[in-house]
Design a protein around this motif. Sequence first.
Motif, PDB file in Angstrom:
ATOM      1  N   THR A  30       0.877  -1.170   0.000  1.00  0.00           N
ATOM      2  CA  THR A  30       0.000   0.000   0.000  1.00  0.00           C
ATOM      3  C   THR A  30       0.909   1.213   0.000  1.00  0.00           C
ATOM      4  N   LEU A  31       0.533   2.220  -0.757  1.00  0.00           N
ATOM      5  CA  LEU A  31       1.327   3.435  -0.783  1.00  0.00           C
ATOM      6  C   LEU A  31       0.462   4.655  -1.011  1.00  0.00           C
ATOM      7  N   VAL A  32       0.953   5.773  -0.526  1.00  0.00           N
ATOM      8  CA  VAL A  32       0.296   7.059  -0.702  1.00  0.00           C
ATOM      9  C   VAL A  32       1.258   7.939  -1.486  1.00  0.00           C
ATOM     10  N   ILE A  33       0.760   8.521  -2.563  1.00  0.00           N
ATOM     11  CA  ILE A  33       1.559   9.406  -3.407  1.00  0.00           C
ATOM     12  C   ILE A  33       0.943  10.805  -3.356  1.00  0.00           C
ATOM     13  N   VAL A  34       1.764  11.805  -3.062  1.00  0.00           N
ATOM     14  CA  VAL A  34       1.327  13.199  -3.088  1.00  0.00           C
ATOM     15  C   VAL A  34       1.964  13.826  -4.320  1.00  0.00           C
ATOM     16  N   THR A  35       1.153  14.471  -5.146  1.00  0.00           N
ATOM     17  CA  THR A  35       1.644  15.019  -6.408  1.00  0.00           C
ATOM     18  C   THR A  35       0.871  16.265  -6.802  1.00  0.00           C
ATOM     19  N   ASP A  36       1.523  17.121  -7.581  1.00  0.00           N
ATOM     20  CA  ASP A  36       0.821  18.291  -8.093  1.00  0.00           C
ATOM     21  C   ASP A  36       0.219  18.031  -9.471  1.00  0.00           C
ATOM     22  N   ALA A  37       0.401  16.802  -9.969  1.00  0.00           N
ATOM     23  CA  ALA A  37      -0.193  16.407 -11.254  1.00  0.00           C
ATOM     24  C   ALA A  37      -0.765  14.997 -11.099  1.00  0.00           C
ATOM     25  N   PRO A  38      -1.872  14.839 -10.353  1.00  0.00           N
ATOM     26  CA  PRO A  38      -2.420  13.510 -10.070  1.00  0.00           C
ATOM     27  C   PRO A  38      -2.807  12.738 -11.334  1.00  0.00           C
ATOM     28  N   GLN A  39      -2.513  11.453 -11.286  1.00  0.00           N
ATOM     29  CA  GLN A  39      -2.889  10.515 -12.340  1.00  0.00           C
ATOM     30  C   GLN A  39      -3.732   9.423 -11.695  1.00  0.00           C
ATOM     31  N   PRO A  40      -4.443   8.641 -12.483  1.00  0.00           N
ATOM     32  CA  PRO A  40      -5.181   7.512 -11.909  1.00  0.00           C
ATOM     33  C   PRO A  40      -4.212   6.544 -11.222  1.00  0.00           C
ATOM     34  N   ALA A  41      -4.683   5.865 -10.192  1.00  0.00           N
ATOM     35  CA  ALA A  41      -3.841   4.912  -9.454  1.00  0.00           C
ATOM     36  C   ALA A  41      -3.216   3.880 -10.389  1.00  0.00           C
ATOM     37  N   GLU A  42      -3.934   3.476 -11.418  1.00  0.00           N
ATOM     38  CA  GLU A  42      -3.409   2.484 -12.361  1.00  0.00           C
ATOM     39  C   GLU A  42      -2.120   2.959 -13.044  1.00  0.00           C
ATOM     40  N   THR A  43      -1.984   4.251 -13.256  1.00  0.00           N
ATOM     41  CA  THR A  43      -0.768   4.800 -13.860  1.00  0.00           C
ATOM     42  C   THR A  43       0.438   4.506 -12.978  1.00  0.00           C
ATOM     43  N   TYR A  44       0.287   4.710 -11.676  1.00  0.00           N
ATOM     44  CA  TYR A  44       1.379   4.453 -10.738  1.00  0.00           C
ATOM     45  C   TYR A  44       1.594   2.952 -10.560  1.00  0.00           C
ATOM     46  N   ALA A  46       1.274   0.685 -12.753  1.00  0.00           N
ATOM     47  CA  ALA A  46       1.998   0.190 -13.926  1.00  0.00           C
ATOM     48  C   ALA A  46       3.498   0.455 -13.830  1.00  0.00           C
ATOM     49  N   ARG A  47       3.907   1.376 -12.971  1.00  0.00           N
ATOM     50  CA  ARG A  47       5.330   1.685 -12.808  1.00  0.00           C
ATOM     51  C   ARG A  47       6.060   0.698 -11.898  1.00  0.00           C
ATOM     52  N   GLY A  58      -2.312  -1.390  -3.307  1.00  0.00           N
ATOM     53  CA  GLY A  58      -3.334  -0.390  -3.025  1.00  0.00           C
ATOM     54  C   GLY A  58      -2.672   0.975  -3.065  1.00  0.00           C
ATOM     55  N   ILE A  59      -3.153   1.847  -3.922  1.00  0.00           N
ATOM     56  CA  ILE A  59      -2.498   3.138  -4.132  1.00  0.00           C
ATOM     57  C   ILE A  59      -3.493   4.266  -3.915  1.00  0.00           C
TER      58      ILE A  59
END
Length: 75
Positions: A30-44, A46-47, A58-59
């Motif tokens: 599980t991870l939490v990403i803070v960003t100024d250009a949010p993308q769908p969780a699926e984008t992250y 896939a990385r 779980g993102i």
Amino acid sequence: TVFVGSVRCVSETVTDLHVWSIGPGLWAATLVIVTDAPQPAETYRARIAADLGVVHAGIEVIACEHAPSAGQRAL
């Protein structure tokens, strides 16, 4: 003195990460990403490199709030 301000995101920051084994060579995360250009969780998702064995992730994506612009006052 307590300073309350906004954090300006440069791009993406992982602020919370938990990884655990769910079987031989199989991992969940599980991870939490803070960003100024949010993308769908699926984008992250896939990385995540396939050879890491992470079979469930779980993102949560949080949009970063920017610092006030000129002329605005921080509380």
